[in-house]
Design an enzyme around this catalytic site. Structure first.
Site, mmCIF file in Angstrom:
data_model
loop_
_atom_site.group_PDB
_atom_site.id
_atom_site.type_symbol
_atom_site.label_atom_id
_atom_site.label_comp_id
_atom_site.label_asym_id
_atom_site.label_seq_id
_atom_site.Cartn_x
_atom_site.Cartn_y
_atom_site.Cartn_z
ATOM 1 N N LYS A 42 0.755 -1.210 0.121
ATOM 2 C CA LYS A 42 -0.078 0.131 0.007
ATOM 3 C C LYS A 42 0.796 1.386 -0.024
ATOM 4 O O LYS A 42 0.429 2.126 -0.120
ATOM 5 C CB LYS A 42 -0.816 0.069 1.331
ATOM 6 C CG LYS A 42 -1.879 -1.215 1.419
ATOM 7 C CD LYS A 42 -2.512 -1.097 2.690
ATOM 8 C CE LYS A 42 -2.168 -2.185 3.716
ATOM 9 N NZ LYS A 42 -2.454 -2.858 4.534
ATOM 10 N N GLY A 43 2.330 1.075 0.187
ATOM 11 C CA GLY A 43 2.975 2.261 0.355
ATOM 12 C C GLY A 43 3.108 3.191 -0.710
ATOM 13 O O GLY A 43 3.274 4.300 -0.715
ATOM 14 N N GLU A 98 7.074 2.157 -6.617
ATOM 15 C CA GLU A 98 7.484 1.601 -5.321
ATOM 16 C C GLU A 98 7.681 2.934 -4.258
ATOM 17 O O GLU A 98 8.147 4.012 -4.752
ATOM 18 C CB GLU A 98 8.337 0.678 -5.242
ATOM 19 C CG GLU A 98 8.891 0.083 -4.312
ATOM 20 C CD GLU A 98 7.838 -1.018 -3.298
ATOM 21 O OE1 GLU A 98 7.027 -0.556 -2.994
ATOM 22 O OE2 GLU A 98 8.322 -2.232 -3.243
ATOM 23 N N ASP A 99 7.103 2.679 -3.253
ATOM 24 C CA ASP A 99 7.560 3.646 -2.091
ATOM 25 C C ASP A 99 9.156 3.910 -1.957
ATOM 26 O O ASP A 99 9.856 4.855 -1.907
ATOM 27 C CB ASP A 99 6.774 3.730 -0.782
ATOM 28 C CG ASP A 99 6.832 2.151 -0.129
ATOM 29 O OD1 ASP A 99 7.532 1.431 -0.718
ATOM 30 O OD2 ASP A 99 5.898 1.909 0.732
ATOM 31 N N ASP A 102 14.659 -1.072 -0.128
ATOM 32 C CA ASP A 102 15.714 -1.309 0.890
ATOM 33 C C ASP A 102 16.671 -2.303 0.411
ATOM 34 O O ASP A 102 17.564 -2.098 -0.046
ATOM 35 C CB ASP A 102 14.607 -1.527 1.961
ATOM 36 C CG ASP A 102 15.429 -1.626 3.373
ATOM 37 O OD1 ASP A 102 16.436 -1.054 3.464
ATOM 38 O OD2 ASP A 102 14.801 -2.155 4.307
ATOM 39 N N LYS A 130 17.370 3.509 -0.466
ATOM 40 C CA LYS A 130 18.139 3.111 0.521
ATOM 41 C C LYS A 130 19.274 2.185 -0.081
ATOM 42 O O LYS A 130 19.246 0.968 0.131
ATOM 43 C CB LYS A 130 17.472 2.458 1.670
ATOM 44 C CG LYS A 130 17.073 3.188 3.267
ATOM 45 C CD LYS A 130 16.824 2.092 4.107
ATOM 46 C CE LYS A 130 15.517 2.721 4.624
ATOM 47 N NZ LYS A 130 14.989 1.801 5.489
ATOM 48 N N PHE A 151 14.832 4.491 9.333
ATOM 49 C CA PHE A 151 13.466 3.937 9.280
ATOM 50 C C PHE A 151 12.575 5.254 8.989
ATOM 51 O O PHE A 151 12.289 5.869 9.757
ATOM 52 C CB PHE A 151 12.935 2.801 10.115
ATOM 53 C CG PHE A 151 11.707 2.192 9.725
ATOM 54 C CD1 PHE A 151 12.085 0.942 8.912
ATOM 55 C CD2 PHE A 151 10.372 2.463 9.873
ATOM 56 C CE1 PHE A 151 11.037 0.154 8.407
ATOM 57 C CE2 PHE A 151 9.371 1.769 9.249
ATOM 58 C CZ PHE A 151 9.452 0.522 8.694
ATOM 59 N N ASP A 158 4.648 3.253 6.089
ATOM 60 C CA ASP A 158 4.295 2.900 7.424
ATOM 61 C C ASP A 158 5.190 2.100 8.161
ATOM 62 O O ASP A 158 6.214 1.636 7.805
ATOM 63 C CB ASP A 158 3.066 1.951 7.164
ATOM 64 C CG ASP A 158 3.463 0.445 6.911
ATOM 65 O OD1 ASP A 158 4.203 0.278 5.835
ATOM 66 O OD2 ASP A 158 3.107 -0.225 7.568
ATOM 67 N N ARG A 164 0.925 6.273 7.593
ATOM 68 C CA ARG A 164 0.900 6.597 6.221
ATOM 69 C C ARG A 164 0.148 7.988 5.676
ATOM 70 O O ARG A 164 0.600 8.494 4.821
ATOM 71 C CB ARG A 164 0.003 5.502 5.498
ATOM 72 C CG ARG A 164 0.688 4.071 5.674
ATOM 73 C CD ARG A 164 -0.221 3.060 4.626
ATOM 74 N NE ARG A 164 -0.023 1.850 4.915
ATOM 75 C CZ ARG A 164 1.054 0.859 4.644
ATOM 76 N NH1 ARG A 164 1.927 1.313 3.842
ATOM 77 N NH2 ARG A 164 1.192 -0.244 4.780
HETATM 78 P P1 IMP Z 1 12.762 -4.618 0.568
HETATM 79 O O1 IMP Z 1 12.307 -5.764 -0.228
HETATM 80 O O2 IMP Z 1 13.801 -4.801 1.493
HETATM 81 O O3 IMP Z 1 13.454 -3.708 -0.516
HETATM 82 O O4 IMP Z 1 11.508 -3.973 0.964
HETATM 83 C C1 IMP Z 1 10.905 -2.985 0.507
HETATM 84 C C2 IMP Z 1 9.713 -2.661 1.154
HETATM 85 O O5 IMP Z 1 9.776 -2.808 2.382
HETATM 86 C C3 IMP Z 1 9.170 -1.437 0.835
HETATM 87 O O6 IMP Z 1 7.998 -1.197 -0.305
HETATM 88 C C4 IMP Z 1 8.636 -0.660 2.135
HETATM 89 O O7 IMP Z 1 7.214 -1.325 2.158
HETATM 90 C C5 IMP Z 1 9.323 -1.571 2.992
HETATM 91 N N1 IMP Z 1 10.220 -0.715 3.661
HETATM 92 C C6 IMP Z 1 11.688 -0.729 3.597
HETATM 93 N N2 IMP Z 1 12.288 0.252 4.163
HETATM 94 C C7 IMP Z 1 11.143 1.074 4.862
HETATM 95 C C8 IMP Z 1 11.207 2.105 5.742
HETATM 96 O O8 IMP Z 1 12.266 2.938 5.853
HETATM 97 N N3 IMP Z 1 10.038 2.776 5.894
HETATM 98 C C9 IMP Z 1 8.767 1.938 5.834
HETATM 99 N N4 IMP Z 1 8.741 0.929 4.976
HETATM 100 C C10 IMP Z 1 10.007 0.276 4.515
HETATM 101 MG MG MG Z 2 6.083 -1.334 -0.092
#
Ligand code: IMP
Ligand code: MG
Length: 178
Positions: A42-43, A98-99, A102, A130, A151, A158, A164
């Site tokens: 939902k981000g 995508e929001d 990470d 990130k 974070f 969220d 959010r």
């Molecule tokens: P990844 O698979 O580790 O790249 O995760 C990405 C997802 O993790 C994003 O779509 C977010 O929903 C969540 N996420 C990663 N870092 C953060 C953060 O700093 N704040 C909130 N959500 C995060």
């Molecule tokens: Mg997300």
């Protein structure tokens, strides 16, 4: 909610300005293409809604929902599809919205999953990147801002489904999620 925020990283107007620039870039890059924005729920919701209004081209929207984190503040590395696309993407130019990237595990999985359905092209736009936390080999063609290794919450992002609706992006105090 404000008292849970250590620092405001991006104000509403910073976000608005950058989203406008990204919209112009996409408008230039996707002329005469079959653009479909695929939001990762939902981000993506705030970002995708604002971005779409800045794209001056015919385009459609669709959504996926995946789960990788549960309620924790770090990735489990396991991606599960909770909601798939409503429409076919064969012959379309897919832009995944995508929001934040990470570890990159979610997007790497999603990009490969969607690529198997034979779109004409597939690219990624993320509001926040990130890079320090990257584990999977994946990158976004369009990036809003580079994020510190903290974070973040707000503007769609969220922690355990909260924050959010903050109109800005802030760094969450560590004591909230530790
Ligand atoms: P990844 O698979 O580790 O790249 O995760 C990405 C997802 O993790 C994003 O779509 C977010 O929903 C969540 N996420 C990663 N870092 C953060 C953060 O700093 N704040 C909130 N959500 C995060
Ligand atoms: Mg997300």
């Amino acid at each position: 909610m404000m008292e849970d925020i250590k620092e405001v990283l991006l104000k509403e107007e910073d976000i608005r300005k950058r989203v406008k620039e990204l919209g112009i870039q996409i408008t230039n890059d996707y002329k005469n293409k079959n653009l479909v924005l695929v939001g990762v729920l939902k981000g993506c919701v705030m970002f995708m809604a604002d971005l779409m209004k800045e794209i001056d081209l015919p385009c459609s929207m669709d959504f996926m929902a995946v789960s990788s984190y549960g309620n924790s503040a770090s990735s489990s590395g396991v991606v599960r599809i909770l909601k798939d696309l409503d429409h076919q993407i064969i012959g379309k130019d897919v832009l995944i919205v995508e929001d934040i990237i990470d570890t990159g595990i979610t997007l790497k999985y999603l990009k490969e999953y969607l690529a198997s359905r034979k779109p004409d092209s597939i690219k990624i736009i993320c509001l926040m990147d990130k890079p320090e936390k990257r584990k999977a080999d994946v990158y976004a063609e369009y990036i809003g801002f580079t994020s510190p290794n903290e974070f973040l919450v707000g503007y769609g992002l969220d922690y355990a489904e909260k924050y959010r609706n903050l109109p800005y992006i802030g760094i969450l105090k560590e004591e909230i999620y530790k």
